[in-house]
Enzyme design. Structure first.
Site, PDB file in Angstrom:
ATOM      1  N   ASP A  17       0.816  -1.215   0.000  1.00 23.83           N
ATOM      2  CA  ASP A  17       0.000   0.000   0.000  1.00 23.83           C
ATOM      3  C   ASP A  17       0.848   1.264   0.000  1.00 23.83           C
ATOM      4  O   ASP A  17       0.646   2.167  -0.815  1.00 23.83           O
ATOM      5  CB  ASP A  17      -0.937   0.009   1.216  1.00 23.83           C
ATOM      6  CG  ASP A  17      -1.962  -1.113   1.172  1.00 23.83           C
ATOM      7  OD1 ASP A  17      -2.414  -1.442   0.061  1.00 23.83           O
ATOM      8  OD2 ASP A  17      -2.293  -1.657   2.228  1.00 23.83           O
ATOM      9  N   ASP A 125      -8.326   2.016  10.557  1.00 24.12           N
ATOM     10  CA  ASP A 125      -7.098   2.792  10.734  1.00 24.12           C
ATOM     11  C   ASP A 125      -7.175   4.191  10.140  1.00 24.12           C
ATOM     12  O   ASP A 125      -6.566   5.125  10.645  1.00 24.12           O
ATOM     13  CB  ASP A 125      -5.910   2.037  10.139  1.00 24.12           C
ATOM     14  CG  ASP A 125      -5.486   0.861  11.000  1.00 24.12           C
ATOM     15  OD1 ASP A 125      -5.887   0.819  12.181  1.00 24.12           O
ATOM     16  OD2 ASP A 125      -4.763  -0.019  10.502  1.00 24.12           O
ATOM     17  N   SER A 174      -2.436  -9.099   4.733  1.00 25.56           N
ATOM     18  CA  SER A 174      -2.136  -7.811   5.347  1.00 25.56           C
ATOM     19  C   SER A 174      -1.783  -8.100   6.797  1.00 25.56           C
ATOM     20  O   SER A 174      -2.624  -8.567   7.568  1.00 25.56           O
ATOM     21  CB  SER A 174      -3.357  -6.883   5.265  1.00 25.56           C
ATOM     22  OG  SER A 174      -3.079  -5.652   5.912  1.00 25.56           O
TER      23      SER A 174
END
Length: 419
Positions: A17, A125, A174
């Site tokens: 990312d 997040d 992830s």
């Protein structure tokens, strides 16, 4: 979208990312320079090495901030609050405000005009980072969310641009790691019916026939300060218990989690030290706090955990809750021995000078209680106990039978029969 001509500070891990975000911040947003900020909250060394290599390959100036001690302090606050969310110890949620503050500090020192993260628009997040950043004058950029990117698109884009990508297991999962917990999500784990492969776990061994181990944890004002008599700082204490408890397979959670935006997601966590410390702390509170304090504190703890899950550890309500938590924890001083065995941790002994406990009063081998109270004194209490429930049930039975309603004594209530 804001126009460029400035420098943006990016929360940088070197994963898929954030690697993709470096290019997008220049190409799509027009920023002149991107600086990467990597905040150390207890990740393994190889993650920093990979982040450094990726930053160098991208030509990004990288800033590394050591925030382990600050993060460990917040974890200890979580222990005092017996903090969990839907049954698992908070980890990522606690780390995000610490990371966000460190990134903001670097951004302001470097004269940045914006801060950026690689969070999606589906997770928690983004909210935790921005709750901190939006209290500043800097622009907040979220390329993955704003451009509607998918992991598949990012992998294709990275391949097309020749970007160096690590992303944890080649980008398959992830993974987020800090002192307090390790989370694994994505790929086939998104299917709740899929049984995770054992190799997703790194901190915890499969529970086996390993011999049980007793561990003594010492607390001072609710904060763990020593393990088996050895005084340790917060970081060292957590790391040691992660290793000890992880060897017994303690601290695995596989759950369906309700995120702040309302999405239900499948999450896998590892949190050995957190499991041990929360178990021990709650056991010590059970010894030193009164019944009323324990009942009320459970509500306070739940509220604190909710604010922490939201990343709002600096909210006024959080501070007010901590005032009560700190006050009660002044007596949470003593030792607890826990037994580590077969994936389970349980308290097996506890000791404190503040114990609200009298062995003689509770003992079945003593005739009386204490302070002039005898066993016979409980007879009156026993007669009253449940009286209202018995009365309600009796009246309900009378009504169902069509009988005259009694006054609870068993005699029919008098009625005025005059017409």
């Amino acid at each position: 979208m804001p126009e460029g001509n400035g420098t943006v500070a990016l929360a940088f891990s070197g994963g898929l990312d954030t690697t993709v975000c470096v290019s997008l911040l220049k190409e799509e947003y027009g920023y002149d320079e991107v600086i990467g900020v990597t905040v150390d909250v207890g990740q393994p060394d190889y993650e920093f090495e990979e982040a450094q290599e990726t930053a160098e390959a991208l030509g990004v100036e990288q800033h590394v901030v050591d925030a382990k001690a600050e993060f460990a302090d917040l974890c200890m606050e979580a222990v005092k609050a017996n903090a969990d969310y839907q049954g698992y110890p908070l980890g990522t949620a606690l780390a995000r405000p610490v990371i966000a503050k460190a990134i903001l500090s670097v951004a302001e020192e470097e004269g940045c005009s914006a801060v950026a993260h690689g969070c999606t628009g589906k997770g928690n997040d983004q909210l935790r980072f921005e709750a901190v950043w939006r209290d500043s004058d800097l622009d907040v950029i979220a390329p993955v969310r704003e451009l509607g990117l998918t992991r598949e698109w990012e992998n294709e884009y990275a391949a097309e641009k020749g970007l160096p990508v690590e992303g944890g297991d080649g980008g398959r999962y992830s993974i987020d790691t800090n002192l307090w917990s390790r989370s694994i999500e994505g790929s086939e784990l998104e299917d709740p019916s899929q049984i995770p492969a054992d190799d997703i776990y790194k901190w915890t061994d499969n529970p086996s026939g390993k011999e049980a181990e007793l561990v003594e944890v010492e607390f001072d004002d609710g904060v763990p300060v020593a393990v088996d008599g050895e005084e340790l700082g917060g970081v060292e204490l957590i790391e040691q218990l992660n290793a000890q408890a992880g060897a017994h397979g303690i601290g695995r959670t596989d759950m369906m989690e309700d995120r702040m935006l309302g999405l239900k997601v499948r999450e896998n966590y590892e949190h050995p030290a957190a499991t041990v410390l929360l178990t021990a702390h709650e056991a010590l509170e059970g010894l030193v706090l009164t019944q009323e304090e324990r009942q009320f504190k459970a509500q306070v703890d739940q509220e604190w955990s909710q604010k922490a899950y939201q990343g709002l550890v600096d909210a006024p309500l959080t501070g007010a809750l901590e005032a009560f938590i700190d006050d009660t924890n002044e007596r949470v001083t003593g030792t607890v021995t826990v037994k580590l065995e077969g994936g389970h941790c349980r308290a097996v002994s506890r000791e404190s000078d503040y114990a609200v406990y009298s062995e003689s009063a509770a003992s079945f081998n003593e005739e009386d209680v204490s302070g002039g109270i005898t066993q016979q004194d409980a007879t009156g209490v026993a007669k009253y106990h449940g009286f209202q429930s018995r009365l309600a049930n009796r009246i309900l039975d009378d009504v169902k039978k069509g009988a005259a309603v009694t006054d609870g004594s068993g005699d029919a209530a008098s009625e005025d029969t005059e017409e």
